[in-house]
Design an enzyme around this catalytic site. Structure first.
Site, PDB file in Angstrom:
ATOM      1  N   HIS A  91      36.003  -5.847  43.959  1.00  0.00           N
ATOM      2  CA  HIS A  91      34.916  -4.908  44.585  1.00  0.00           C
ATOM      3  C   HIS A  91      35.130  -3.412  44.155  1.00  0.00           C
ATOM      4  O   HIS A  91      34.238  -2.884  43.992  1.00  0.00           O
ATOM      5  CB  HIS A  91      34.846  -5.355  45.915  1.00  0.00           C
ATOM      6  CG  HIS A  91      33.926  -6.453  46.242  1.00  0.00           C
ATOM      7  ND1 HIS A  91      33.733  -6.521  47.682  1.00  0.00           N
ATOM      8  CD2 HIS A  91      33.970  -7.595  45.643  1.00  0.00           C
ATOM      9  CE1 HIS A  91      33.428  -7.896  47.832  1.00  0.00           C
ATOM     10  NE2 HIS A  91      33.518  -8.402  46.587  1.00  0.00           N
ATOM     11  N   CYS A 116      57.313   2.047  46.302  1.00  0.00           N
ATOM     12  CA  CYS A 116      58.236   3.009  47.012  1.00  0.00           C
ATOM     13  C   CYS A 116      58.300   2.207  48.499  1.00  0.00           C
ATOM     14  O   CYS A 116      58.116   0.920  48.450  1.00  0.00           O
ATOM     15  CB  CYS A 116      57.480   4.148  47.091  1.00  0.00           C
ATOM     16  SG  CYS A 116      55.841   4.417  47.930  1.00  0.00           S
ATOM     17  N   HIS A 166      28.693  -3.884  42.820  1.00  0.00           N
ATOM     18  CA  HIS A 166      29.946  -3.143  42.888  1.00  0.00           C
ATOM     19  C   HIS A 166      29.867  -1.917  41.659  1.00  0.00           C
ATOM     20  O   HIS A 166      30.677  -0.984  42.049  1.00  0.00           O
ATOM     21  CB  HIS A 166      31.172  -3.912  42.743  1.00  0.00           C
ATOM     22  CG  HIS A 166      31.006  -5.012  43.762  1.00  0.00           C
ATOM     23  ND1 HIS A 166      31.155  -4.920  45.092  1.00  0.00           N
ATOM     24  CD2 HIS A 166      30.918  -6.449  43.630  1.00  0.00           C
ATOM     25  CE1 HIS A 166      30.955  -5.922  45.816  1.00  0.00           C
ATOM     26  NE2 HIS A 166      31.071  -6.911  45.089  1.00  0.00           N
ATOM     27  N   THR A 192      56.912   2.391  51.473  1.00  0.00           N
ATOM     28  CA  THR A 192      55.617   1.819  52.062  1.00  0.00           C
ATOM     29  C   THR A 192      54.619   1.675  51.143  1.00  0.00           C
ATOM     30  O   THR A 192      53.650   1.160  51.419  1.00  0.00           O
ATOM     31  CB  THR A 192      55.299   2.947  53.052  1.00  0.00           C
ATOM     32  OG1 THR A 192      55.081   4.240  52.349  1.00  0.00           O
ATOM     33  CG2 THR A 192      56.181   3.448  54.138  1.00  0.00           C
ATOM     34  N   ASP A 210      60.301   4.572  43.083  1.00  0.00           N
ATOM     35  CA  ASP A 210      61.503   5.204  43.613  1.00  0.00           C
ATOM     36  C   ASP A 210      62.612   4.579  44.109  1.00  0.00           C
ATOM     37  O   ASP A 210      62.514   3.166  43.831  1.00  0.00           O
ATOM     38  CB  ASP A 210      60.782   6.378  44.706  1.00  0.00           C
ATOM     39  CG  ASP A 210      60.566   5.712  46.082  1.00  0.00           C
ATOM     40  OD1 ASP A 210      60.577   4.511  46.234  1.00  0.00           O
ATOM     41  OD2 ASP A 210      60.328   6.206  47.132  1.00  0.00           O
TER      42      ASP A 210
END
Length: 149
Positions: free
Chosen positions: A98, A65, A133, A67, A8
Protein backbone atom coordinates in the site's frame (compact mmCIF):
# COMPACT_ATOMS: atom_id res chain seq x y z
CA UNK A 1 17.46 -7.48 -7.48
CA UNK A 2 20.07 -5.28 -5.83
CA UNK A 3 19.60 -4.04 -2.26
CA UNK A 4 21.60 -2.01 0.22
CA UNK A 5 22.17 -3.08 3.80
CA UNK A 6 23.24 -0.93 6.70
CA UNK A 7 23.36 -1.23 10.44
CA UNK A 8 24.85 0.08 13.63
CA UNK A 9 26.55 -2.06 16.26
CA UNK A 10 23.21 -3.20 17.68
CA UNK A 11 22.09 -4.52 14.31
CA UNK A 12 25.35 -6.04 13.12
CA UNK A 13 24.58 -9.69 13.83
CA UNK A 14 21.11 -9.52 12.27
CA UNK A 15 22.51 -7.66 9.25
CA UNK A 16 25.04 -10.42 8.68
CA UNK A 17 22.31 -13.08 8.91
CA UNK A 18 20.09 -11.13 6.49
CA UNK A 19 22.99 -10.69 4.09
CA UNK A 20 23.64 -14.44 3.99
CA UNK A 21 19.92 -15.24 3.74
CA UNK A 22 19.25 -12.95 0.78
CA UNK A 23 22.47 -13.64 -1.10
CA UNK A 24 21.70 -17.37 -0.85
CA UNK A 25 18.45 -16.49 -2.67
CA UNK A 26 20.33 -14.70 -5.44
CA UNK A 27 19.86 -11.12 -4.26
CA UNK A 28 22.81 -8.81 -4.87
CA UNK A 29 23.81 -6.89 -1.73
CA UNK A 30 25.74 -3.67 -1.24
CA UNK A 31 26.83 -3.67 2.42
CA UNK A 32 27.38 -0.17 3.77
CA UNK A 33 28.38 -1.45 7.20
CA UNK A 34 29.02 -1.32 10.00
CA UNK A 35 31.28 -4.33 9.97
CA UNK A 36 31.57 -5.15 13.68
CA UNK A 37 29.83 -4.78 17.02
CA UNK A 38 32.03 -1.80 17.96
CA UNK A 39 29.90 1.21 18.88
CA UNK A 40 29.10 3.55 15.97
CA UNK A 41 26.61 6.32 15.21
CA UNK A 42 23.58 4.95 13.34
CA UNK A 43 22.85 8.12 11.29
CA UNK A 44 26.02 7.57 9.25
CA UNK A 45 24.89 4.14 8.06
CA UNK A 46 21.23 4.99 7.66
CA UNK A 47 22.15 7.90 5.43
CA UNK A 48 24.41 5.80 3.19
CA UNK A 49 21.64 3.29 2.51
CA UNK A 50 18.95 5.95 2.04
CA UNK A 51 21.12 7.87 -0.42
CA UNK A 52 21.85 4.69 -2.39
CA UNK A 53 18.10 4.07 -2.71
CA UNK A 54 17.28 7.71 -3.48
CA UNK A 55 19.97 7.91 -6.18
CA UNK A 56 18.92 4.63 -7.80
CA UNK A 57 22.16 2.77 -7.05
CA UNK A 58 20.01 -0.01 -5.53
CA UNK A 59 16.33 -0.90 -5.75
CA UNK A 60 15.67 -1.18 -2.03
CA UNK A 61 17.39 -0.90 1.32
CA UNK A 62 17.29 -2.62 4.69
CA UNK A 63 18.47 -0.91 7.85
CA UNK A 64 18.99 -2.51 11.26
CA UNK A 65 19.68 -0.95 14.63
CA UNK A 66 18.55 -1.82 18.15
CA UNK A 67 14.94 -0.71 17.65
CA UNK A 68 14.82 0.28 13.97
CA UNK A 69 13.50 3.68 14.99
CA UNK A 70 16.65 5.76 14.69
CA UNK A 71 17.48 4.31 11.31
CA UNK A 72 13.97 5.00 10.03
CA UNK A 73 14.13 8.62 11.20
CA UNK A 74 17.37 9.18 9.28
CA UNK A 75 16.25 7.37 6.13
CA UNK A 76 12.98 9.29 5.94
CA UNK A 77 14.89 12.58 5.82
CA UNK A 78 16.22 11.65 2.36
CA UNK A 79 14.10 12.71 -0.61
CA UNK A 80 12.45 9.80 -2.34
CA UNK A 81 12.77 7.38 0.56
CA UNK A 82 9.76 5.77 2.19
CA UNK A 83 11.20 3.83 5.10
CA UNK A 84 8.95 1.56 7.16
CA UNK A 85 10.04 0.53 10.63
CA UNK A 86 8.22 -2.73 11.27
CA UNK A 87 8.28 -5.56 13.76
CA UNK A 88 5.70 -7.93 12.28
CA UNK A 89 5.13 -9.70 8.98
CA UNK A 90 1.75 -8.10 8.25
CA UNK A 91 3.08 -4.54 8.56
CA UNK A 92 6.08 -5.44 6.41
CA UNK A 93 3.82 -6.71 3.65
CA UNK A 94 1.42 -3.77 3.84
CA UNK A 95 4.27 -1.23 3.83
CA UNK A 96 5.14 -2.48 0.37
CA UNK A 97 1.65 -3.29 -0.98
CA UNK A 98 0.00 0.00 0.00
CA UNK A 99 2.82 2.46 0.72
CA UNK A 100 5.49 1.33 -1.74
CA UNK A 101 8.14 1.40 0.99
CA UNK A 102 11.59 1.25 -0.54
CA UNK A 103 13.51 0.94 2.72
CA UNK A 104 12.80 -1.43 5.59
CA UNK A 105 14.02 -0.70 9.12
CA UNK A 106 14.26 -3.45 11.71
CA UNK A 107 15.07 -3.49 15.39
CA UNK A 108 17.43 -6.37 16.13
CA UNK A 109 16.54 -6.18 19.83
CA UNK A 110 12.84 -6.22 18.94
CA UNK A 111 12.42 -8.89 16.28
CA UNK A 112 15.32 -11.29 16.72
CA UNK A 113 16.70 -13.57 14.03
CA UNK A 114 13.78 -15.83 13.09
CA UNK A 115 11.14 -13.14 12.85
CA UNK A 116 13.61 -10.73 11.25
CA UNK A 117 14.25 -13.13 8.37
CA UNK A 118 10.51 -13.76 7.89
CA UNK A 119 9.90 -10.01 7.75
CA UNK A 120 12.66 -9.53 5.18
CA UNK A 121 11.41 -12.43 3.07
CA UNK A 122 7.85 -11.09 3.12
CA UNK A 123 8.89 -7.50 2.40
CA UNK A 124 11.20 -8.38 -0.48
CA UNK A 125 8.55 -10.66 -1.97
CA UNK A 126 5.73 -8.11 -1.85
CA UNK A 127 5.01 -5.73 -4.71
CA UNK A 128 3.27 -2.37 -4.68
CA UNK A 129 -0.38 -2.77 -5.68
CA UNK A 130 -0.66 0.66 -7.27
CA UNK A 131 -4.23 1.62 -8.13
CA UNK A 132 -5.86 3.73 -5.44
CA UNK A 133 -2.61 3.59 -3.46
CA UNK A 134 -0.77 5.58 -6.15
CA UNK A 135 -2.77 8.67 -5.22
CA UNK A 136 -1.77 8.34 -1.57
CA UNK A 137 1.89 7.74 -2.30
CA UNK A 138 1.76 10.76 -4.61
CA UNK A 139 0.35 12.78 -1.69
CA UNK A 140 3.33 11.71 0.44
CA UNK A 141 5.64 12.80 -2.36
CA UNK A 142 3.86 16.16 -2.55
CA UNK A 143 4.50 16.76 1.14
CA UNK A 144 8.12 15.81 0.61
CA UNK A 145 8.41 18.18 -2.36
CA UNK A 146 6.92 21.01 -0.32
CA UNK A 147 9.42 20.71 2.51
CA UNK A 148 12.51 19.24 0.82
CA UNK A 149 13.27 21.34 -2.22
Amino acid sequence: MKIALGCDHGGYELKEAIKKYVTDKGVEVVDFGTHSTDSVDYPEYGLKVAEAVSQGQVEQGILICGTGLGMSYVANKVKGVRCACVSDVFSAEMSKLHNNANVLALGARVVGLGLGLKIVDTWLGAEFEGGRHNRRVDMITAVEDKYFK
